[in-house]
Structure formats: C-alpha cells, structure tokens
Scaffold this motif. Structure first.
Motif, PDB file in Angstrom:
ATOM      1  N   LYS A 145       0.224   2.289 -31.310  1.00  0.00           N
ATOM      2  CA  LYS A 145      -0.272   2.581 -32.772  1.00  0.00           C
ATOM      3  C   LYS A 145       0.635   1.865 -33.822  1.00  0.00           C
ATOM      4  O   LYS A 145       1.934   1.846 -33.623  1.00  0.00           O
ATOM      5  CB  LYS A 145      -0.621   3.931 -32.991  1.00  0.00           C
ATOM      6  N   ARG A 146       0.095   1.419 -34.660  1.00  0.00           N
ATOM      7  CA  ARG A 146       0.830   0.824 -35.882  1.00  0.00           C
ATOM      8  C   ARG A 146       1.646   1.937 -36.635  1.00  0.00           C
ATOM      9  O   ARG A 146       2.903   1.521 -36.895  1.00  0.00           O
ATOM     10  CB  ARG A 146      -0.010  -0.044 -36.915  1.00  0.00           C
ATOM     11  N   GLU A 147       1.277   3.040 -36.627  1.00  0.00           N
ATOM     12  CA  GLU A 147       2.094   4.048 -37.402  1.00  0.00           C
ATOM     13  C   GLU A 147       3.266   4.705 -36.506  1.00  0.00           C
ATOM     14  O   GLU A 147       3.890   5.482 -36.704  1.00  0.00           O
ATOM     15  CB  GLU A 147       1.235   5.237 -37.866  1.00  0.00           C
ATOM     16  N   ASP A 148       3.176   4.091 -35.344  1.00  0.00           N
ATOM     17  CA  ASP A 148       4.193   4.687 -34.098  1.00  0.00           C
ATOM     18  C   ASP A 148       5.609   4.120 -34.640  1.00  0.00           C
ATOM     19  O   ASP A 148       5.987   2.777 -34.563  1.00  0.00           O
ATOM     20  CB  ASP A 148       3.944   4.245 -32.669  1.00  0.00           C
ATOM     21  N   PRO A 149       6.631   5.072 -35.058  1.00  0.00           N
ATOM     22  CA  PRO A 149       7.833   4.447 -35.569  1.00  0.00           C
ATOM     23  C   PRO A 149       8.859   3.895 -34.459  1.00  0.00           C
ATOM     24  O   PRO A 149       9.774   3.205 -34.559  1.00  0.00           O
ATOM     25  CB  PRO A 149       8.547   5.943 -35.959  1.00  0.00           C
TER      26      PRO A 149
END
Length: 94
Positions: free
Chosen positions: A87-91
C-alpha cells in the motif's frame, strides 16, 4: 460454517482443508493443496475441490474418503498472474 485443516507434520504447511456450508441446500467440501506460490513473501495456494456423495458426511470423515478415492472432483482453483504490491500509505514500503 465450520472449517477443518490438516497440516503436514514435517513442514507445518496446510495439506488439506474441509468446510461445511449452508447456501443452496448446504453440504461439505474437501480441498487438496495442489500447488503453493510464494508471491512477495505471501504463501498462496491452489486447490483441487471435492465433494462426497452424501452432503451430510462429517468433516472428520472426508480425509479417509479422499484417500480411498471416494470423493468426486468438482474443480481446480488455480491462481494465475498474482501480484502483491505494498500500500502506498505503508511507512515501511520502499
């Protein structure tokens, strides 16, 4: 719905699973793992899907029926062209 799993005692991997269902008159199914896929660190499984002659067969009896060749093969569930993307929001993603 109930599920029953059989694991390989050496590898710890799932070998079979069985489940009951209640839709369309209900019944039970038995699935044999036919292939494992390691996709992006996830293990995904392909299955052969079977049913017994009697829809009221207890889940615990399905492995013995399978080994005796007494289950009807209905289908194969095969995964193709599977991709795993973070996921793109995965830091923690690169």
């Amino acid at each position: 719905m109930f599920f029953l799993y059989w694991f390989d005692t050496v590898t710890g991997e799932i070998a079979y699973l069985a489940y009951s269902f209640h839709t369309n008159g209900g019944g039970v199914r038995f699935r044999e793992v036919i292939q494992r896929h390691d996709v992006g660190g996830l293990i995904l499984l392909d299955y052969a899907n079977y049913k017994p002659a009697d829809a009221d067969t207890p889940l615990e009896e399905l492995e013995a029926l399978f080994l005796a060749g007494a289950l009807e093969k209905l289908s194969e569930i095969r995964l193709e062209n599977v991709r795993v993307e973070p996921k793109r929001e995965d830091p923690y993603a690169p």
